[in-house]
Design an enzyme around this catalytic site. Sequence first.
Site, PDB file in Angstrom:
ATOM      1  N   GLY A 196      -6.521   6.156   3.622  1.00  0.00           N
ATOM      2  CA  GLY A 196      -7.576   6.372   2.634  1.00  0.00           C
ATOM      3  C   GLY A 196      -8.824   5.554   2.904  1.00  0.00           C
ATOM      4  O   GLY A 196      -9.918   5.953   2.498  1.00  0.00           O
ATOM      5  N   GLY A 244     -37.582  26.036  23.185  1.00  0.00           N
ATOM      6  CA  GLY A 244     -37.206  25.826  21.788  1.00  0.00           C
ATOM      7  C   GLY A 244     -37.225  24.352  21.418  1.00  0.00           C
ATOM      8  O   GLY A 244     -37.499  23.995  20.264  1.00  0.00           O
TER       9      GLY A 244
HETATM   10  C1  HXC Z   1       1.076  -2.474   0.887  1.00  0.00           C
HETATM   11  C2  HXC Z   1       0.575  -3.475   2.872  1.00  0.00           C
HETATM   12  C3  HXC Z   1      -0.002  -2.285   3.340  1.00  0.00           C
HETATM   13  C4  HXC Z   1      -0.027  -1.172   2.467  1.00  0.00           C
HETATM   14  C5  HXC Z   1      -0.174  -3.748   4.876  1.00  0.00           C
HETATM   15  N1  HXC Z   1       0.477  -4.351   3.869  1.00  0.00           N
HETATM   16  N2  HXC Z   1      -0.463  -2.483   4.584  1.00  0.00           N
HETATM   17  N3  HXC Z   1       1.114  -3.559   1.654  1.00  0.00           N
HETATM   18  N4  HXC Z   1       0.531  -1.316   1.236  1.00  0.00           N
HETATM   19  N5  HXC Z   1      -0.579  -0.033   2.827  1.00  0.00           N
HETATM   20  C6  HXC Z   1       0.924  -5.726   3.822  1.00  0.00           C
HETATM   21  C7  HXC Z   1       2.124  -5.972   4.711  1.00  0.00           C
HETATM   22  O1  HXC Z   1       3.297  -5.678   4.023  1.00  0.00           O
HETATM   23  C8  HXC Z   1       1.969  -7.463   4.981  1.00  0.00           C
HETATM   24  O2  HXC Z   1       2.432  -8.180   3.869  1.00  0.00           O
HETATM   25  C9  HXC Z   1       0.490  -7.654   5.036  1.00  0.00           C
HETATM   26  O3  HXC Z   1      -0.089  -6.550   4.356  1.00  0.00           O
HETATM   27  C10 HXC Z   1      -0.048  -7.675   6.453  1.00  0.00           C
HETATM   28  O4  HXC Z   1       0.458  -6.545   7.134  1.00  0.00           O
HETATM   29  P1  HXC Z   1       1.112  -6.650   8.574  1.00  0.00           P
HETATM   30  O5  HXC Z   1       1.762  -5.344   8.832  1.00  0.00           O
HETATM   31  O6  HXC Z   1       1.936  -7.886   8.683  1.00  0.00           O
HETATM   32  O7  HXC Z   1      -0.173  -6.849   9.465  1.00  0.00           O
HETATM   33  P2  HXC Z   1      -0.517  -6.203  10.874  1.00  0.00           P
HETATM   34  O8  HXC Z   1       0.626  -6.372  11.813  1.00  0.00           O
HETATM   35  O9  HXC Z   1      -1.816  -6.778  11.261  1.00  0.00           O
HETATM   36  O10 HXC Z   1      -0.693  -4.653  10.611  1.00  0.00           O
HETATM   37  C11 HXC Z   1      -1.750  -4.197   9.788  1.00  0.00           C
HETATM   38  C12 HXC Z   1      -1.604  -2.686   9.537  1.00  0.00           C
HETATM   39  C13 HXC Z   1      -0.151  -2.390   9.050  1.00  0.00           C
HETATM   40  C14 HXC Z   1      -1.872  -1.937  10.841  1.00  0.00           C
HETATM   41  C15 HXC Z   1      -2.652  -2.293   8.529  1.00  0.00           C
HETATM   42  O11 HXC Z   1       0.139  -3.279   7.972  1.00  0.00           O
HETATM   43  C16 HXC Z   1       0.024  -0.999   8.596  1.00  0.00           C
HETATM   44  O12 HXC Z   1       0.223  -0.106   9.422  1.00  0.00           O
HETATM   45  N6  HXC Z   1       0.033  -0.822   7.296  1.00  0.00           N
HETATM   46  C17 HXC Z   1       0.281   0.485   6.704  1.00  0.00           C
HETATM   47  C18 HXC Z   1      -0.849   1.429   6.950  1.00  0.00           C
HETATM   48  C19 HXC Z   1      -0.636   2.708   6.198  1.00  0.00           C
HETATM   49  O13 HXC Z   1       0.113   3.589   6.666  1.00  0.00           O
HETATM   50  N7  HXC Z   1      -1.234   2.802   5.015  1.00  0.00           N
HETATM   51  C20 HXC Z   1      -1.054   3.922   4.119  1.00  0.00           C
HETATM   52  C21 HXC Z   1      -2.004   4.985   4.581  1.00  0.00           C
HETATM   53  S1  HXC Z   1      -1.855   6.387   3.621  1.00  0.00           S
HETATM   54  P3  HXC Z   1       3.024  -9.653   3.966  1.00  0.00           P
HETATM   55  O14 HXC Z   1       3.508  -9.939   2.583  1.00  0.00           O
HETATM   56  O15 HXC Z   1       4.113  -9.572   4.996  1.00  0.00           O
HETATM   57  O16 HXC Z   1       1.903 -10.525   4.399  1.00  0.00           O
HETATM   58  C22 HXC Z   1      -3.237   6.385   2.755  1.00  0.00           C
HETATM   59  C23 HXC Z   1      -3.354   7.623   1.955  1.00  0.00           C
HETATM   60  C24 HXC Z   1      -4.626   7.664   1.161  1.00  0.00           C
HETATM   61  O17 HXC Z   1      -4.004   5.501   2.776  1.00  0.00           O
HETATM   62  C25 HXC Z   1      -5.266   8.991   1.363  1.00  0.00           C
HETATM   63  C26 HXC Z   1      -6.417   9.161   0.430  1.00  0.00           C
HETATM   64  C27 HXC Z   1      -7.238  10.325   0.864  1.00  0.00           C
END
Ligand code: HXC
Length: 510
Positions: free
Chosen positions: A170, A404
């Site tokens: 998002g 053009g």
């Molecule tokens: C809740 C999240 C989170 C999320 C990260 N965290 N993404 N918590 N919801 N979406 C938290 C992790 O649990 C972790 O918590 C901390 O943030 C840091 O994340 P890490 O994974 O340890 O960091 P990193 O290795 O740097 O990876 C970052 C990242 C990865 C690439 C962003 O976290 C990731 O892939 N997150 C999910 C991305 C995702 O799929 N999001 C949803 C998209 S769907 P702690 O407590 O361990 O520090 C979407 C739909 C909306 O957005 C559409 C609207 C149109």
Amino acid sequence: MKSVVEELERRRADARLGGGVKRIDAQHKRGKLTARERIDLLMDENSFEEFDMYVEHRCTEFGMETTKIPGDGVVTGWGTINGRVVYVFAKDFTVFGGSLSKSHAEKMTKIQDMALKNRAPIIGLFDAGGARIQEGVDALGGYGEVFTRNVLASGVIPQISVIMGPCAGGDVYSPAMTDFIFMVRDTSYMFVTGPDVVKTVTNETVTAEELGGAKVHTSKSSIADNAYENDLEALLQMRRLMDFLPSNNLDGVPELPTADPADRIEASLNTLIPTNPNTPYDIKELIVKTVDEGDFFEIQENFAGNIVTGFARLEGRTVGIVANQPMVLAGVLDSDASRKGARFVRFCDCFEIPLVTFVDVPGFLPGTAQEYGGLIKHGAKLLFAYTEATVPKITVITRKAYGGAYDVMSSKHIRGDVNYAWPTAEIAVMGAKGAAEILYRSELGDPAKIQKRIDEYQARFANPFVAAERGYIDEVIVPANTRKRICRALNMLRNKTLENPWKKHDNIPL
Ligand code: HXC
């Protein structure tokens, strides 16, 4: 009273720690600053006033009720940049990875609403993992509310996005609807779905950098407008950019003091154009030598280099510069260049920034790759954008203006206000060789004859006077006087009033 103030300070200090020292250290180790450190660098010293520092999420799923962090992953508020009001939100990666909850979205939309109501720009600093997974549909709804405000504010206040870490799901669509996106090299990436999902769905193996790093988005996809080495450089460049931009669509451009005389003569421009019409030269030399103090903020420097776009000032007032670049593909217009130019022209028109166009264009790029890729529609975008634009439009043809592309590049016929040509200008349907070879196809077997035809065509049309005789060119100017002439013309056009017929909105070929 003392204890109340102490309690306030304690709560503030607690909130300012975000996700805690360990996560802040991890952020620094990755070469990234925290949300609040970024805001401090972006805003004038001590000007930032934070809102909603104590807001927490209200989620009770997956044990979330026991993990609440004040601020909830986004720092929001307002401050000034070089004295002018700007609203800002900065995703705090140390708090739930900067992910968006319902409360987080409410903080963002409050700031978006204030920026729009008070007609001031808004800057978003992104470093986040998308929708807060634990919140489900509440997070999706929150994004929708943010997107709606992006669209309503579009064309009313400048909206700038700076990607300073992960930006996925998002989080990418809000920046995509803002005016400009900037990235930080090596630490930021943007994609709708990450490498793991890509692997599952398409079986492609790709790194985050390869999928959506700064290099990809500044040079391939054109999603991002520029990239910078680190957080500090990116934020300082945003301060510089804001000085070029109006606060809203009614305020007019900012005016900065300049020591550069409006009547400065630049003698070296008289020899800028090479004797051989096919030898390239750098159009940026003309831009830099024309504008105030050589200060040019280029947009999309690494994409479609055959057209140059960016902001500069003349007599202290912002102008948008669009220029064909003979150094890249001879300055030809292709699909990428047309889209790049069109978007920039539309931004300038939205915000009443006058357009200065330097033309040296051999035409549209021929070939199946371009035609299959939709050159007609993409080229039409630039034509449409220039034609609908009602801001002052000044055009200088330095050399080629063929076919053009002559019409498209802010010609008189699409409401160019002041159209100048250098004596070296060649305004014609096409180059002399191509023209002679079509007109005298039967003589192609005789090189001497065809050369004579080419020379005849060259002598007749390779000059600015045929167009000037018809009033399509207002004046043929001495190159050295270009700055002086443009400054005078801009002053003359200060009160330009031109309105397009009423419509709900136009239907630009997207
Ligand atoms: C809740 C999240 C989170 C999320 C990260 N965290 N993404 N918590 N919801 N979406 C938290 C992790 O649990 C972790 O918590 C901390 O943030 C840091 O994340 P890490 O994974 O340890 O960091 P990193 O290795 O740097 O990876 C970052 C990242 C990865 C690439 C962003 O976290 C990731 O892939 N997150 C999910 C991305 C995702 O799929 N999001 C949803 C998209 S769907 P702690 O407590 O361990 O520090 C979407 C739909 C909306 O957005 C559409 C609207 C149109």
